[in-house]
Design an enzyme around this catalytic site. Structure first.
Site, PDB file in Angstrom:
ATOM      1  N   ASN A   9       0.879  -1.178   0.000  1.00  0.00           N
ATOM      2  CA  ASN A   9       0.000   0.000   0.000  1.00  0.00           C
ATOM      3  C   ASN A   9       0.910   1.221   0.000  1.00  0.00           C
ATOM      4  O   ASN A   9       1.475   1.576   1.026  1.00  0.00           O
ATOM      5  CB  ASN A   9      -0.890  -0.015   1.254  1.00  0.00           C
ATOM      6  CG  ASN A   9      -1.680   1.278   1.394  1.00  0.00           C
ATOM      7  OD1 ASN A   9      -1.859   2.017   0.424  1.00  0.00           O
ATOM      8  ND2 ASN A   9      -2.149   1.554   2.598  1.00  0.00           N
ATOM      9  N   LYS A  11       0.202   4.255  -0.353  1.00  0.00           N
ATOM     10  CA  LYS A  11      -0.418   5.485   0.192  1.00  0.00           C
ATOM     11  C   LYS A  11      -0.178   6.646  -0.783  1.00  0.00           C
ATOM     12  O   LYS A  11      -0.160   6.439  -1.987  1.00  0.00           O
ATOM     13  CB  LYS A  11       0.115   5.784   1.588  1.00  0.00           C
ATOM     14  CG  LYS A  11       0.090   4.553   2.488  1.00  0.00           C
ATOM     15  CD  LYS A  11       0.329   4.858   3.922  1.00  0.00           C
ATOM     16  CE  LYS A  11       0.433   3.547   4.690  1.00  0.00           C
ATOM     17  NZ  LYS A  11       0.338   3.712   6.112  1.00  0.00           N
ATOM     18  N   HIS A  94      -9.373   1.481   4.637  1.00  0.00           N
ATOM     19  CA  HIS A  94      -8.102   1.611   5.345  1.00  0.00           C
ATOM     20  C   HIS A  94      -8.299   2.576   6.513  1.00  0.00           C
ATOM     21  O   HIS A  94      -9.054   3.545   6.408  1.00  0.00           O
ATOM     22  CB  HIS A  94      -7.011   2.122   4.394  1.00  0.00           C
ATOM     23  CG  HIS A  94      -5.640   2.054   4.989  1.00  0.00           C
ATOM     24  ND1 HIS A  94      -5.164   3.003   5.860  1.00  0.00           N
ATOM     25  CD2 HIS A  94      -4.658   1.126   4.870  1.00  0.00           C
ATOM     26  CE1 HIS A  94      -3.940   2.663   6.236  1.00  0.00           C
ATOM     27  NE2 HIS A  94      -3.609   1.525   5.647  1.00  0.00           N
ATOM     28  N   GLU A  96      -6.631   4.935   7.624  1.00  0.00           N
ATOM     29  CA  GLU A  96      -6.369   6.354   7.325  1.00  0.00           C
ATOM     30  C   GLU A  96      -7.573   6.991   6.642  1.00  0.00           C
ATOM     31  O   GLU A  96      -7.862   8.167   6.851  1.00  0.00           O
ATOM     32  CB  GLU A  96      -5.098   6.481   6.463  1.00  0.00           C
ATOM     33  CG  GLU A  96      -3.856   6.221   7.299  1.00  0.00           C
ATOM     34  CD  GLU A  96      -2.675   5.664   6.514  1.00  0.00           C
ATOM     35  OE1 GLU A  96      -2.686   5.729   5.277  1.00  0.00           O
ATOM     36  OE2 GLU A  96      -1.748   5.139   7.161  1.00  0.00           O
ATOM     37  N   GLU A 166      -5.521  -4.797  10.597  1.00  0.00           N
ATOM     38  CA  GLU A 166      -4.458  -3.821  10.833  1.00  0.00           C
ATOM     39  C   GLU A 166      -4.695  -3.064  12.140  1.00  0.00           C
ATOM     40  O   GLU A 166      -5.509  -2.133  12.182  1.00  0.00           O
ATOM     41  CB  GLU A 166      -4.420  -2.800   9.694  1.00  0.00           C
ATOM     42  CG  GLU A 166      -4.173  -3.402   8.344  1.00  0.00           C
ATOM     43  CD  GLU A 166      -3.515  -2.408   7.400  1.00  0.00           C
ATOM     44  OE1 GLU A 166      -2.422  -2.712   6.930  1.00  0.00           O
ATOM     45  OE2 GLU A 166      -4.085  -1.319   7.176  1.00  0.00           O
ATOM     46  N   GLY A 172       2.669   2.186  10.557  1.00  0.00           N
ATOM     47  CA  GLY A 172       3.658   3.243  10.377  1.00  0.00           C
ATOM     48  C   GLY A 172       4.381   3.636  11.659  1.00  0.00           C
ATOM     49  O   GLY A 172       5.050   4.662  11.712  1.00  0.00           O
ATOM     50  N   SER A 212       3.413  -2.264  10.238  1.00  0.00           N
ATOM     51  CA  SER A 212       4.868  -2.324  10.387  1.00  0.00           C
ATOM     52  C   SER A 212       5.446  -3.706  10.079  1.00  0.00           C
ATOM     53  O   SER A 212       6.400  -4.154  10.719  1.00  0.00           O
ATOM     54  CB  SER A 212       5.286  -1.854  11.786  1.00  0.00           C
ATOM     55  OG  SER A 212       4.917  -0.493  11.973  1.00  0.00           O
TER      56      SER A 212
HETATM   57  C1  PEP Z   1      -0.648   0.137   5.864  1.00  0.00           C
HETATM   58  O1  PEP Z   1      -0.601   1.244   5.371  1.00  0.00           O
HETATM   59  O2  PEP Z   1      -1.615  -0.573   5.615  1.00  0.00           O
HETATM   60  C2  PEP Z   1       0.448  -0.314   6.727  1.00  0.00           C
HETATM   61  C3  PEP Z   1       0.360  -1.472   7.307  1.00  0.00           C
HETATM   62  O3  PEP Z   1       1.525   0.545   6.863  1.00  0.00           O
HETATM   63  P1  PEP Z   1       2.965   0.184   7.540  1.00  0.00           P
HETATM   64  O4  PEP Z   1       3.392  -1.120   6.950  1.00  0.00           O
HETATM   65  O5  PEP Z   1       3.841   1.337   7.147  1.00  0.00           O
HETATM   66  O6  PEP Z   1       2.727   0.087   9.004  1.00  0.00           O
END
Ligand code: PEP
Length: 248
Positions: A9, A11, A94, A96, A166, A172, A212
């Site tokens: 992803n 972003k 997501h 975000e 998630e 992040g 992460s």
């Molecule tokens: C994500 O954006 O879905 C995500 C898991 O980001 P990261 O791997 O940077 O934590």
């Protein structure tokens, strides 16, 4: 047997030129991948990325879609538009988007239906905030999100959906849910699918972990029996790192 699926992803990162360069480097690095590989890119990168993916097994994904077929929704993108660009997957819900763009369980459900109606595959995200995690509300939160997301979705349509669990506090931040915690929550999501549909459906649906995930922790997360892949943010922005996750 569920085939694992690892999706990047990106972003709001990478211009079309940068996208082309990234996937051109990535293709040969993941050519022997045993899992399904997807890159979910910004809308403006879809055309260049699709071209650069030719001859690879990597699938193309978008990061959002609108619930309406067309109309007066300035700045939005429909499932028909994505389909015409030969997009395979779309991420829906997501955290975000829920946090910054007011998406709710209801809009997530409407968007899933819109995507499925145009034969797009869906990666639907669920997960708890840090506050909810600390209040031990994880199970309640993800179960509710799952139930609402799948409202009026048929057993047949379920085959086109992947769930990404998630934990928001892990996105992040460099903090990862422990493999056993992630496994436990994912097992609960699977039980929710069993309650909504049946055992076969719950055993068939793929559930990713996201938060992460990186080259260092991918193999121990992927070793858990209920974890069927990953949704990767930061580590998907670099071809070498993403390839290491894919080849866990
Ligand atoms: C994500 O954006 O879905 C995500 C898991 O980001 P990261 O791997 O940077 O934590």
């Amino acid at each position: 047997m569920r085939k694992p699926i690892i999706a990047g992803n990106w972003k709001m990162n990478k211009t079309p030129e940068e996208a082309k360069n990234l996937v051109t480097e990535l293709g040969p690095l993941v050519k022997d991948a045993k899992c399904e590989v997807v890159v979910c890119v910004p809308f403006v990168d879809l055309v260049e990325t699709k071209k650069a993916l030719r001859g690879t097994k990597i699938k193309l994904g978008a990061q959002n879609v609108h619930w309406a077929e067309y109309g007066a929704f300035t700045g939005e993108i429909s499932a028909t538009m994505l389909k015409e660009l030969k997009v395979d997957y779309v991420i829906i819900g997501h955290s975000e988007r829920r946090q910054y763009f007011g998406e709710t369980d209801q809009t997530v459900n409407a968007k899933i239906k819109a995507a499925l109606s145009k034969d797009l595959k869906v990666i639907v995200c669920v997960g708890e905030t840090l506050e909810q995690y600390e209040a031990e509300e994880t199970i309640t939160v993800v179960s509710k999100q799952t139930i609402e997301a799948f409202k009026d979705i048929s057993k047949d349509e379920l085959k086109k959906i992947v769930i990404a669990y998630e934990p928001i506090w892990a996105i992040g931040t460099g903090k990862t849910a422990s493999p056993t915690d992630a496994e436990e929550t994912i097992s609960v999501i699977r039980k929710t699918i069993k309650r909504l549909y049946n055992t076969a459906a719950s055993e068939a649906i793929r559930i990713q972990y996201g938060g992460s995930m990186n080259p260092k922790n991918a193999s121990e997360l992927m070793a858990m029996p209920s974890i069927d892949g990953g949704l990767i943010g930061g580590a998907s922005l670099n071809a070498q790192d993403f390839a290491k996750v894919v080849n866990y």
